[in-house]
Design an enzyme around this catalytic site. Structure first.
Site, mmCIF file in Angstrom:
data_model
loop_
_atom_site.group_PDB
_atom_site.id
_atom_site.type_symbol
_atom_site.label_atom_id
_atom_site.label_comp_id
_atom_site.label_asym_id
_atom_site.label_seq_id
_atom_site.Cartn_x
_atom_site.Cartn_y
_atom_site.Cartn_z
ATOM 1 N N HIS A 107 -8.359 -4.742 -0.823
ATOM 2 C CA HIS A 107 -7.050 -4.193 -0.465
ATOM 3 C C HIS A 107 -6.312 -5.061 0.560
ATOM 4 C CE1 HIS A 107 -4.342 -0.827 -0.965
ATOM 5 N NE2 HIS A 107 -4.200 -0.674 0.340
ATOM 6 N N ASP B 259 -10.155 -4.060 -5.435
ATOM 7 C CA ASP B 259 -9.533 -3.145 -4.480
ATOM 8 C C ASP B 259 -10.121 -1.742 -4.644
ATOM 9 O OD1 ASP B 259 -7.808 -1.516 -2.959
ATOM 10 O OD2 ASP B 259 -6.085 -2.787 -3.382
ATOM 11 N N SER C 88 0.840 -1.198 0.000
ATOM 12 C CA SER C 88 0.000 0.000 0.000
ATOM 13 C C SER C 88 0.878 1.252 0.000
ATOM 14 C CB SER C 88 -0.974 -0.083 1.187
ATOM 15 O OG SER C 88 -2.017 0.848 1.072
#
Length: 196
Positions: free
Chosen positions: A181, A150, A101
């Site tokens: 995610h 996501d 991320s």
């Protein structure tokens, strides 16, 4: 040396491969430390802590909204992280990066700025909402892992990043899972296979 706080293995063979670990928003230097030991036994692990606080959650650079980056801050922090990686990597035989991320985003940004720095990178759920510069990634290996649903890192942006690395000479692979995610077991298996 560096302003970054970080966790690292005790000093060992300076020529051993080194893996840099970049946590996601709200994580810290411990997030992937044990996992990296399982994925790459024998590699030296270095995990810098993000030095930006967003409502108490650690990050590597500022943003003005979800998916909206403070580009001036990103440039400053990319330069600082590039210097940190060069200093700490030293004489390592291979330099590997793994980020999730926000950690994947700073890792990718360092790659754009210094294509020679990492031999191998794993970008888990990255989001690059801008057109990266042309670069030469010949001889570099990149694995991107992502969820098809996501909500933070849309599939179209993930595919564009994979295409960018391929178009600029990297040996680029893309591993999808059907979720969002979150990190999933099949994703970790794809990373393990990629690193072998």
């Amino acid at each position: 040396m560096s302003a970054y706080q970080y966790r690292a293995d005790p000093a060992g063979d300076p020529a051993a491969p080194v893996i840099f670990l970049f946590h996601g928003t709200g994580g810290d230097e411990n997030q992937f430390f044990d996992l990296a030991g399982q994925l790459l036994p024998g590699a030296r692990r270095v995990a810098p802590r993000g030095d930006v606080s967003e409502h108490g959650a650690l990050r590597y650079f500022k943003r003005t909204g979800e998916g909206v980056y403070d580009m001036a801050d990103l440039a400053v922090r990319t330069a600082a992280m590039t210097e940190f990686v060069r200093d700490v990597a030293g004489e390592a035989s291979r330099v590997i990066g793994l980020g999730y991320s926000n950690g994947a985003n700073i890792l990718a940004s360092v790659q754009f700025a210094a294509p020679d720095l990492f031999d191998v990178t794993i970008l888990m759920h990255p989001l690059i909402p801008f057109a990266p510069p042309a670069a030469d990634f010949t001889g570099r290996e990149v694995l991107i892992t992502a969820g098809r649903r996501d909500p933070i890192a849309p599939a179209v942006a993930t595919q564009a990043l994979a295409d960018y690395f391929s178009a600029n000479g990297a040996d680029s692979q893309l591993a999808w899972h059907e979720g969002g995610h979150e990190l999933r077991q099949d994703e970790l298996m794809a990373i393990q296979k990629f690193l072998q």
